[in-house]
Each structure stands twice: as C-alpha cells, then as structure tokens.
Design an enzyme around this catalytic site. Structure first.
Site, short mmCIF file in Angstrom:
data_model
loop_
_atom_site.label_atom_id
_atom_site.label_comp_id
_atom_site.label_asym_id
_atom_site.label_seq_id
_atom_site.Cartn_x
_atom_site.Cartn_y
_atom_site.Cartn_z
N PHE A 133 0.86 -6.58 -13.31
CA PHE A 133 -0.57 -6.03 -13.17
C PHE A 133 -0.77 -4.99 -12.99
CE2 PHE A 133 -3.30 -10.01 -14.86
CZ PHE A 133 -2.15 -10.68 -14.71
N ASP A 225 3.66 -2.66 -7.41
CA ASP A 225 3.43 -1.66 -6.61
C ASP A 225 4.87 -2.23 -5.97
OD1 ASP A 225 2.49 -3.73 -5.46
OD2 ASP A 225 1.36 -2.83 -3.47
N GLU A 315 -1.81 -16.06 -3.56
CA GLU A 315 -0.06 -17.02 -2.81
C GLU A 315 -0.36 -17.96 -1.33
OE1 GLU A 315 2.32 -12.66 -0.67
OE2 GLU A 315 1.30 -13.56 1.06
C1 UD2 Z 1 0.40 -9.75 -1.23
C2 UD2 Z 1 1.23 -9.94 -1.99
C3 UD2 Z 1 -0.05 -10.14 -3.31
C4 UD2 Z 1 -0.41 -10.99 -3.19
C5 UD2 Z 1 -1.52 -10.16 -2.11
C6 UD2 Z 1 -2.21 -11.54 -2.53
C7 UD2 Z 1 3.82 -9.88 -2.28
C8 UD2 Z 1 4.70 -8.62 -2.17
N1 UD2 Z 1 2.39 -9.12 -2.01
O1 UD2 Z 1 0.09 -7.98 -1.33
O2 UD2 Z 1 1.14 -10.29 -4.85
O3 UD2 Z 1 -0.04 -11.99 -3.68
O4 UD2 Z 1 -0.63 -10.75 -1.09
O5 UD2 Z 1 -3.20 -11.36 -2.54
O6 UD2 Z 1 3.99 -10.80 -1.76
N2 UD2 Z 1 -3.43 -5.23 -8.46
C9 UD2 Z 1 -3.95 -4.48 -9.02
N3 UD2 Z 1 -4.66 -4.12 -8.60
C10 UD2 Z 1 -5.82 -3.57 -7.14
C11 UD2 Z 1 -5.15 -5.09 -6.82
C12 UD2 Z 1 -4.06 -4.72 -6.77
O7 UD2 Z 1 -3.48 -4.00 -9.98
O8 UD2 Z 1 -6.69 -2.62 -7.25
C13 UD2 Z 1 -2.21 -5.92 -8.14
C14 UD2 Z 1 -1.15 -5.30 -8.61
O9 UD2 Z 1 -0.35 -6.12 -9.72
C15 UD2 Z 1 -0.26 -5.86 -7.14
C16 UD2 Z 1 -0.84 -7.17 -6.92
O10 UD2 Z 1 -2.10 -7.35 -7.60
O11 UD2 Z 1 1.02 -5.40 -7.34
C17 UD2 Z 1 -0.82 -7.49 -5.68
O12 UD2 Z 1 -1.61 -6.47 -4.35
P1 UD2 Z 1 -2.05 -5.92 -3.68
O13 UD2 Z 1 -0.14 -5.33 -3.94
O14 UD2 Z 1 -2.34 -4.75 -3.73
O15 UD2 Z 1 -1.61 -7.26 -2.43
P2 UD2 Z 1 -0.52 -7.09 -0.96
O16 UD2 Z 1 -0.09 -5.86 -1.04
O17 UD2 Z 1 -1.71 -7.15 -0.44
#
Ligand code: UD2
Length: 366
Positions: A133, A225, A315
């Site tokens: 995504f 990311d 998650e």
């Molecule tokens: C963690 C998890 C993530 C998700 C999240 C809780 C890992 C490494 N990452 O990362 O999978 O479970 O916690 O919700 O386990 N995205 C978009 N646009 C946005 C925001 C998100 O495309 O504006 C998609 C994108 O593919 C991203 C994913 O959603 O990689 C997860 O979002 P994140 O990376 O901001 O979440 P994070 O870092 O808190």
C-alpha cells in the site's frame, strides 16, 4: 434341571447386557455435540465479505495443509538427483531457537538450504502475489521497495506485485524481470493513517476474492516503507506465515504491545500470547491469508461499532489471530528489521527492513 433353570434365567440377562452394550457403543461412536475446535472449510469465492463463513471469528484453528516436497532431479534422467551438503540433526545453530513449541520452523540464516529449497519449488511453477500500500505521501517509498524486490525477493520465480495507491500517476517505472509484473489498484485517500493501515485487511480479502484465486499460489503482504537487502525466497513459504517483530523478541511477553482492553476483539490477556508479530509482513497460502484478513477485518469492524480502535490497529488483530491460529512457519526478525536499530549478534543477515522515516512529514495526521 438345575443347569436348564440357570440357562433360562441367564439368557434374558445376557441379551439385556448385549442390548445395553450396543446402546452405549452407539452413543460413544456419535460425534460430540460440544467441540473445542471448529473445523474450517475455506471460504468459497462467494464467501460474504462482511463476515467469515462457517466460523467463530478469531477463535478457530484452521485445518492443516499438505505439502509435497519432492527431491528434485538435476536433469530429466531420474538417476541424476541434486547433490547437496548432508543435513545434520546434532550440528547447527545453537544461538537461536529454530522451532516453536507447536513445531513450526522459525527461519534464521543457516537453518535452511536455499539451493535445495529453490530446486524443490522451481518445477512447481508457483506464483507469488505481493500486496503493498502506497497511499498519500507513502508513494515516495515505492521505488526503493520495488527495485530492491527485483534484486532479492523470490528472484527467478513468478511474482505479481499489487500496488494499492491513490496516486497512480506517481507509481515509478521499474524494470521487472521475466515472469514478474505489477498491477496498480486505485484506493481512496484518507485523512487518518490508522484507517489506511487498518483497511488493508479488507482490500487484501477483496483482492484474493476478485483476482488471486485465478493466478496465485501464495501471497505476502508487506509495508511499503521498507526495502530488501538480502534473499527473501522459498524458505519463507508456508500455510500461514508470520514475522517476529524486531522490537520485542528479547522481551517478556508482559511488555508486548498487545491490545489489553478486554472489550476489544483483539484482546490478549496478561500471560497469554506466544510472540509479538509484525503487521508489516505476513503471508501464506491464499486461503489461510483469506481467513486471516477476513477475520481481522470483521473483528476490526466489530470494535469500531463499539467505539474501539485497537492499540496497533490491524497489527493488534493480527497478533490475536496468530496466537489462536498458530502460524505454520515463523520468520525471524531477519525478515523485518528496523533501520534505526543496531543489528543484534544473532541476526546474521538483514533481508528486509523498515526505513527511517519522519512520521510528522509523511502521515496525513499525527
Ligand atoms: C507498524 C507496522 C504496520 C502497521 C502499523 C499499525 C511494521 C514494520 N509496521 O508500523 O504494518 O501494523 O504499525 O497500524 O510492523 N500507509 C500508507 N499511507 C499512509 C499510512 C500508511 O500507504 O499515510 C501504509 C504503508 O504501506 C505503510 C503501512 O500502511 O507501510 C503501515 O503504516 P506505517 O508504516 O506508518 O505504520 P508503522 O510504522 O507504525
């Protein structure tokens, strides 16, 4: 006479005992009406999208899987089998655990033979779907993700990447090898990152329903990311595949950031749970991931009706699901490290990692 009198009394008693035994046998041979385990039949394509069919959401252990791993031939001549180093059951890695208490492999560098595994899966002509995504500013991560996937992710196999984005024009041109392709699926933008992250389950479920059953064997769902640094291949294949989160695997489970409110469908009580798994990478065969995605989606929506959003969105739901429905293969933190973390000594290679990002710059909300 005495004998005859005894016989005339004994015969009805024996018949009665036989009848009683037959009744007891009949009842014992019937299936129990109280079952601690519901057997899941995989949803057919007509499965409703709102609620998983034939199951109690999140409280079911899926049925097993049959894998036929055949020693490959080096050529068409049946006598010329692949030669590879002799496996041992007493020598190997001693610094990590390579099997779960339910006997699923935990994949670490040095626990598998990549050449052997590839040669087993190659003739099967398997096809692997990947979902990623890239909504809003997260599109900026896609190029690196795709380019490094070309170098390390199932190299030499059929791979179909499905990019979900609201910015189709910004999807980069990346040269893909033969047998590999990319499809863009349009999704709406969102003002909340939590919603983008959580809605992935619904969209993965729909993709399997609408598209994948026709052309894919396995699916992996990955965070954009991130980038690949080293091989991620056939060693990761399995029925239901989970990745250990790099941030918590040395901690006591009381510290895992599970959803702790009992009102939530993602609830995991103190003293429960196995590992803490990543939301950013999971996969398996289509039907297992379908069950996972539809159950997490259903439970997420049930929570929303009650005004609850689990601590870590999907998650948290994934973690509850994987605790109840044990993964058949567990990938070590080599399969999703975090670039801001120094590498621990047991991590001999990093295959895939989350890049350093400034949340305030890239998320639509804080
Ligand atoms: C963690 C998890 C993530 C998700 C999240 C809780 C890992 C490494 N990452 O990362 O999978 O479970 O916690 O919700 O386990 N995205 C978009 N646009 C946005 C925001 C998100 O495309 O504006 C998609 C994108 O593919 C991203 C994913 O959603 O990689 C997860 O979002 P994140 O990376 O901001 O979440 P994070 O870092 O808190």
């Amino acid at each position: 006479m005495q004998i005859n009198a005894m016989n005339s009394k004994a015969v009805p008693a024996i018949l009665l005992s036989l009848l009683l035994m037959a009744i007891v046998y009949y009842y014992l041979s019937q299936p129990s009406s109280v079952s601690s385990r519901v057997i899941v039949s995989p949803c057919p394509t007509s499965c409703p999208t709102s609620e998983p069919k034939d199951r109690v959401p999140a409280d079911v252990i899926p049925t097993g899987y049959v894998f036929h791993l055949e020693t490959p031939d080096q050529s068409l001549a049946v006598t010329a089998h692949l030669k590879y180093s002799q496996p041992s059951i007493v020598k190997g890695r001693t610094d990590v655990v390579a099997v779960t208490p339910w006997l699923a492999p935990i994949v670490w560098e040095g626990t598998f033979n990549p050449v052997l595994l590839d040669s087993i899966y190659k003739p099967k002509k398997i096809s692997i779907a990947v979902t990623v995504f890239a909504v809003g500013k997260y599109i900026m991560f896609l190029k690196n993700f795709l380019e490094t996937a070309e170098q390390h992710f199932f190299v030499g196999f059929n791979v179909h990447v499905y990019v979900f984005t609201d910015r189709p024009k910004e999807v980069p041109e990346v040269k893909m090898a033969d047998g590999r392709q990319l499809t863009v699926r349009l999704v709406p933008s969102s003002k909340r990152w939590q919603e983008i992250s959580a809605r992935r389950m619904e969209l993965i479920q729909k993709l399997i329903d609408e598209q994948l059953r026709k052309n894919s064997d396995y699916i992996f769902c990955l965070d954009v990311d991130s980038k690949f640094h080293d091989r991620w291949g056939t060693e990761s294949l399995g029925g239901l595949v989970a990745v250990i989160h790099p941030g918590y695997y040395l901690d006591n489970r009381s510290k895992f950031p599970y959803e702790r409110r009992s009102a939530s469908k993602a609830y995991v009580a103190d003293g429960e749970g196995d590992f803490y798994y990543c939301g950013g990478a999971f996969g398996g065969i289509l039907e297992e991931v379908y069950l996972l995605a539809s159950t997490c989606r259903f439970n997420f929506e049930e929570d929303a009706k009650n005004g609850i959003e689990a601590a870590w969105q999907e998650e948290s739901h994934l973690n509850r699901y994987m605790w109840i429905n044990k993964p058949s293969k567990v990938l070590s933190p080599e399969y999703l490290w975090q670039d801001f973390k120094a590498r621990n000594p047991e991590v001999k290679t990093i295959r895939f990692s989350g890049v350093i990002k400034n949340y305030a710059d890239i998320r639509p909300n804080v």
